[in-house]
Design a protein around this motif. Structure first.
Motif, mmCIF file in Angstrom:
data_model
loop_
_atom_site.group_PDB
_atom_site.id
_atom_site.type_symbol
_atom_site.label_atom_id
_atom_site.label_comp_id
_atom_site.label_asym_id
_atom_site.label_seq_id
_atom_site.Cartn_x
_atom_site.Cartn_y
_atom_site.Cartn_z
ATOM 1 N N ALA A 25 0.834 -1.204 0.000
ATOM 2 C CA ALA A 25 0.000 0.000 0.000
ATOM 3 C C ALA A 25 0.869 1.255 0.000
ATOM 4 O O ALA A 25 0.558 2.242 -0.669
ATOM 5 N N ALA B 248 2.111 1.816 -3.444
ATOM 6 C CA ALA B 248 1.029 2.325 -4.303
ATOM 7 C C ALA B 248 0.792 3.801 -4.037
ATOM 8 O O ALA B 248 0.666 4.609 -4.985
ATOM 9 N N VAL B 249 0.731 4.199 -2.771
ATOM 10 C CA VAL B 249 0.501 5.611 -2.438
ATOM 11 C C VAL B 249 1.653 6.467 -2.939
ATOM 12 O O VAL B 249 1.443 7.548 -3.530
ATOM 13 N N LEU C 95 1.421 6.797 -6.762
ATOM 14 C CA LEU C 95 0.342 7.695 -7.164
ATOM 15 C C LEU C 95 0.696 9.150 -6.880
ATOM 16 O O LEU C 95 0.396 10.052 -7.690
ATOM 17 N N ALA D 210 -3.449 4.856 -12.940
ATOM 18 C CA ALA D 210 -3.534 4.510 -11.520
ATOM 19 C C ALA D 210 -3.642 3.000 -11.335
ATOM 20 O O ALA D 210 -3.021 2.420 -10.429
ATOM 21 N N ALA D 211 -4.395 2.338 -12.206
ATOM 22 C CA ALA D 211 -4.533 0.882 -12.108
ATOM 23 C C ALA D 211 -3.204 0.189 -12.370
ATOM 24 O O ALA D 211 -2.870 -0.822 -11.723
ATOM 25 N N ILE E 213 -0.210 1.405 -11.707
ATOM 26 C CA ILE E 213 0.626 1.603 -10.511
ATOM 27 C C ILE E 213 0.177 0.685 -9.389
ATOM 28 O O ILE E 213 1.014 0.059 -8.688
ATOM 29 N N VAL E 214 -1.120 0.569 -9.180
ATOM 30 C CA VAL E 214 -1.627 -0.311 -8.119
ATOM 31 C C VAL E 214 -1.297 -1.772 -8.421
ATOM 32 O O VAL E 214 -0.943 -2.558 -7.522
ATOM 33 N N ALA F 105 2.191 -2.385 -7.497
ATOM 34 C CA ALA F 105 2.308 -2.461 -6.037
ATOM 35 C C ALA F 105 1.827 -3.810 -5.512
ATOM 36 O O ALA F 105 2.306 -4.296 -4.471
ATOM 37 N N ALA F 106 0.882 -4.437 -6.218
ATOM 38 C CA ALA F 106 0.425 -5.767 -5.808
ATOM 39 C C ALA F 106 1.559 -6.782 -5.891
ATOM 40 O O ALA F 106 1.640 -7.723 -5.079
ATOM 41 N N THR G 98 4.826 -7.399 -11.514
ATOM 42 C CA THR G 98 5.407 -6.088 -11.821
ATOM 43 C C THR G 98 5.915 -6.032 -13.259
ATOM 44 O O THR G 98 5.883 -4.964 -13.890
ATOM 45 N N CYS H 119 8.394 -0.158 -8.039
ATOM 46 C CA CYS H 119 7.848 -1.469 -7.674
ATOM 47 C C CYS H 119 8.600 -2.591 -8.383
ATOM 48 O O CYS H 119 8.909 -3.635 -7.776
#
Length: 401
Positions: free
Chosen positions: A19, A22-23, A26, A52-53, A55-56, A59-60, A76, A97
């Motif tokens: 998280a 991800a933050v 973003l 944004a998707a 980047i998230v 991060a996953a 990644t 990431c």
């Protein structure tokens, strides 16, 4: 399993780290959207939701970096492929990431997987730089190469170095553990050998006492009408020998309860302080100057204590000959209210030759003294080395009047 971390729960720690990535990604994209790696001149922009998707999703992969490092790297790489094959540029958050997932894949993966990832990274860097050189010229190839060094080479080499140090440290720990176990086995073998020798000596003593009892009993039974005073004298002797044999038997049983293997020494008659003169003569023949102060009252010692005292003096003189050759050694024997005190002292020699021992001699002495309820202390005292043993002597049980 490791439990250290932010929350003490590994899965929750990794979720929080993902998280955080991800933050951070973003925020970087929102604050400086132009900061990105461009893979080709013509670039297109995804809708904000798409960026944004991406980047998230990257991060996953960070969330999986420890439990499933290869799967995290694959996630990644998928997010990175969107920029390489689609838009032509990759946001900085996705690159962060990817670098983190690549580092952990090389650092935590199996040796085969780790080197496979490192080889693929080198192959990708080489092929991409070559293609860029052919298609876009030297300047573009140089820029591509520098980008790939930051993106691939730094995480891979860093991870390989950390992995090498970790494996070296683990090998050192294993060697130290193996050395500790070998030392414990040596100590156990020394204790077992000492116990076996003591039990063998006590066996000879007990056998002698029981033989005396049998002979005396047979002598009394062979007389048709023994004289009462003689009979009483024989029975008194039988009782004293029986009580002494029982005491020695208890000591031997205590020794044999512990596991241990005997040594290869030949069987001999049990040694005691009555053979101290022979022991001192042997020590003097090695160059030692031995003086003896015998303050005993001449009373008889239990066989176990007598054997222990003899072995303690023997080992102390042997150590003096090894570590302080040619020195003056003092031996003191004294009876106290509670038992027998044995003290051996010799001067400390600064340039003494190494003895080559393993330290099991002192361990054996302590084991021997403990078997009869005594203690042994040894160590430097001023300018000399002193060994002191205190061996309890129980009050002898007399005959009934």
């Amino acid at each position: 399993m490791r439990t250290s971390g932010l929350t003490g729960r590994p899965w929750l720690d990794e979720l929080l780290r993902g998280a955080a990535f991800a933050v951070l990604g973003l925020l970087l994209w929102w604050a400086a959207p132009e900061v990105a790696v461009k893979w080709r001149p013509d670039t297109t922009d995804l809708p904000p939701v798409g960026t944004a998707a991406t980047i998230v999703a990257a991060a996953a992969g960070v969330v999986l970096r420890r439990r499933h490092p290869m799967l995290g790297l694959a996630v990644t790489v998928g997010a990175l492929a969107v920029g390489i094959l689609g838009t032509g540029h990759t946001p900085l958050g996705v690159l962060l990431c990817f670098c983190d997932a690549l580092y952990h894949a090389v650092r935590l993966g199996s040796p085969r997987a780790s080197w496979t990832v490192a080889g693929l990274a080198a192959a990708v860097a080489g092929v991409t730089s070559l293609v860029s050189l052919v298609n876009a010229g030297g300047r573009a190839a140089l820029v591509t190469f520098l980008n790939l060094v930051l993106l691939l080479a730094v995480p891979v080499f860093w991870a390989l170095e950390v992995r090498r140090h970790a494996e070296t440290a683990e090998a050192e720990r294993e060697r130290a553990e193996q050395a500790r176990r070998l030392a414990e086995l040596d100590r156990a073998a020394a204790v077992g050998a000492e116990r076996a020798r003591m039990a063998r000596d006590l066996h000879d003593v007990i056998a002698g006492k029981l033989s005396a009892i049998a002979i005396q009993s047979e002598a009394v039974l062979s007389v048709p009408d023994p004289d009462p005073p003689i009979l009483r004298k024989v029975l008194t002797s039988v009782r004293e020998e029986s009580v002494a044999a029982l005491t020695e038997m208890r000591a031997m049983i205590g020794l044999l309860r512990a596991d241990g293997s005997g040594d290869a020494d030949p069987r001999t008659a049990p040694a005691g302080l009555d053979r101290l003169d022979d022991l001192l003569a042997t020590a003097r023949s090695t160059g030692l100057t031995v003086t003896v102060e015998d303050r005993r009252d001449g009373g008889e010692l239990p066989a176990a204590v007598d054997l222990a005292a003899y072995r303690i003096v023997q080992e102390a003189l042997t150590n003096a000959a090894k570590h302080a050759p040619g020195s003056a050694v003092s031996v003191t024997l004294a009876r106290t209210e509670g038992g027998l005190v044995v003290e051996v002292a010799n001067p400390l020699v600064a340039d003494a030759p190494p003895g080559g021992g393993t330290g099991t001699g002192l361990l054996g002495l302590r084991e021997r003294a403990a078997a009869v309820g005594g203690t042994v202390e040894a160590g430097p005292e001023g300018d000399r080395w002193r060994l002191r043993a205190e061996l309890p002597v129980a009050t002898k049980v007399g005959s009934r009047s």
